[in-house]
Scaffold this motif. Structure first.
Motif, PDB file in Angstrom:
ATOM      1  N   ASP A  26       0.816  -1.204   0.000  1.00  0.00           N
ATOM      2  CA  ASP A  26       0.000   0.000   0.000  1.00  0.00           C
ATOM      3  C   ASP A  26       0.854   1.261   0.000  1.00  0.00           C
ATOM      4  N   SER A 178      -1.118   7.957   4.420  1.00  0.00           N
ATOM      5  CA  SER A 178      -1.728   6.628   4.563  1.00  0.00           C
ATOM      6  C   SER A 178      -1.657   6.076   5.985  1.00  0.00           C
ATOM      7  N   ASP A 201      -2.504   8.583  -3.561  1.00  0.00           N
ATOM      8  CA  ASP A 201      -1.245   8.290  -4.243  1.00  0.00           C
ATOM      9  C   ASP A 201      -0.300   9.464  -4.027  1.00  0.00           C
ATOM     10  N   ARG A 202       0.831   9.194  -3.409  1.00  0.00           N
ATOM     11  CA  ARG A 202       1.722  10.282  -3.011  1.00  0.00           C
ATOM     12  C   ARG A 202       2.309  11.034  -4.196  1.00  0.00           C
ATOM     13  N   THR A 204       0.951  11.551  -7.161  1.00  0.00           N
ATOM     14  CA  THR A 204      -0.096  12.429  -7.695  1.00  0.00           C
ATOM     15  C   THR A 204      -0.259  13.662  -6.819  1.00  0.00           C
TER      16      THR A 204
END
Length: 295
Positions: A26, A178, A201-202, A204
C-alpha cells in the motif's frame, strides 16, 4: 509515531528476481526520475528534486545545501525521517512512505518583513490541492498546522516549518497520507486515508501540490509579498480555523494571552483582542501553542 510494521510479500516485479522492492504494497516508493521529468520544466520554479530513502531531517539537509549555494527551487523528499523537527524543535517520526516528508529551498525577493507569509502560503497551497484532487477540505490552524474534521473533532493532518538561512528560506512540510489508526502518535492526529480522501497516491499529490505552490508563490512574488494584492489573505482567511475563536496563546516566559483571534496583520501575525479591547499581534516565532478555547 509507532514503528512501521511491514507486511511481507512474495510478489515479484519491477525487473527484480526475488521479493518486491518494498514490503508494504500500500506504500510504494516515489519515482524520482518520473517526478523530475514532470516538474523540472524550463522556466519553472523547480530546479532540482531528490528522493532519499531515509534522513534525519529534510530541513536540516536542505539548509546545508542552501548555505553551499543551492539554487532556488531545490526540493528534497525523504521516504522516512528519523529526526524530523517541528516548530520549537518538537520531534516526530512516521512509518516509511506513509506521508509526504519534504523541504523546499526558496530565495524570495519580497521585503523581509513579509516572509512570515510563507508558511501561510504553503498551507493555502496544500489545502487547495487536497480540496481539488482528494476531496478533502482541510482547515488551517494558525500559524502552521493543517487540520481535518473527523467525527466532529478537529485533528492534525500535517505541519509546516520554515527556517531562514541567510537570504534563503527552507520550507518543510509533513503531511500524513496513509497512516492507519493504530499508527497515529496521538488521538488528535489524522491522515488523508482516515479522512476518506479520494486520492492517496503520493506522487499524484506531490505533483499537484508543487505545481499549485509554484503558481501561488509566483503571484505572491509579483505582488512583492503583499498578501491582499496576491490574493493570499482572502484565500487563507477563508480556510483559517483560528480566526473568530477564543484562544489561549502560550508565550515564552510562562506568559499567556487570552482573547479572540480577530485578524492577521500585514506581516502575517495573529491579532488577538483581549477582554479589555486591547489588540496584540503575536508572531509565529513568539508562540508556543495556540489552543482554541471551548465555545
Amino acid at each position: 509515531m509507532t514503528e512501521d510494521r511491514p507486511r511481507r510479500s512474495g510478489l515479484r516485479g519491477f525487473g527484480h528476481e526475488g521479493p518486491s522492492p518494498w514490503t508494504d504494497l500500500d506504500r510504494p516508493p516515489l519515482d524520482a526520475a518520473a517526478l523530475r521529468h514532470d516538474l523540472l520544466v524550463p522556466g519553472g520554479l523547480w530546479t532540482a528534486l531528490d528522493v532519499v530513502e531515509v534522513t534525519g531531517s529534510t530541513n536540516t539537509d536542505l539548509t546545508e545545501r542552501a548555505r553551499a549555494g543551492a539554487a532556488e527551487g531545490t526540493v528534497l523528499i525523504a521516504e522516512r525521517q528519523d529526526a524530523a523537527r517541528g516548530r520549537l524543535d518538537r520531534r516526530w517520526s512516521a512509518p516509511a512512505r506513509s506521508g509526504l516528508f519534504m523541504s523546499m529551498l526558496l530565495r524570495p525577493t519580497v521585503p523581509r518583513e513579509r516572509l512570515g507569509w510563507l508558511p501561510i502560503l504553503v498551507g493555502v497551497s496544500v489545502a487547495s490541492t487536497l480540496s481539488r484532487i482528494a476531496g478533502v477540505q482541510p482547515g488551517l490552524k494558525w500559524p502552521n498546522d493543517l487540520q481535518v474534521e473527523i467525527d466532529g473533532a478537529e485533528r492534525k493532518l500535517g505541519g509546516i516549518l520554515t527556517e531562514l538561512t541567510g537570504e534563503a528560506v527552507v520550507v518543510g512540510l509533513g503531511l500524513n497520507v496513509s497512516l492507519r489508526a493504530e499508527e497515529l502518535p496521538v488521538p488528535t492526529a489524522a491522515s488523508l486515508a482516515l479522512a476518506g480522501a479520494e486520492v492517496t497516491d503520493r506522487a499524484t499529490l506531490l505533483r499537484a501540490l508543487l505545481r499549485e505552490f509554484a503558481e501561488l508563490y509566483g503571484d505572491w512574488q509579483e505582488a512583492h509579498g503583499d498578501p491582499q494584492a496576491s490574493g493570499l489573505l482572502p484565500a487563507y482567511t477563508g480556510r483559517c480555523t483560528t480566526l473568530g475563536r477564543q484562544v489561549r496563546v502560550q508565550l515564552p516566559g510562562d506568559r499567556e494571552l487570552l482573547g479572540e483571534a480577530v485578524a492577521l496583520d500585514g506581516d502575517g501575525r495573529l491579532v488577538v483582542r483581549t477582554a479589555d479591547g486591547t489588540r496584540q499581534a503575536v508572531g509565529a516565532g513568539d508562540v508556543v501553542h495556540v489552543r482554541p478555547e471551548p465555545r
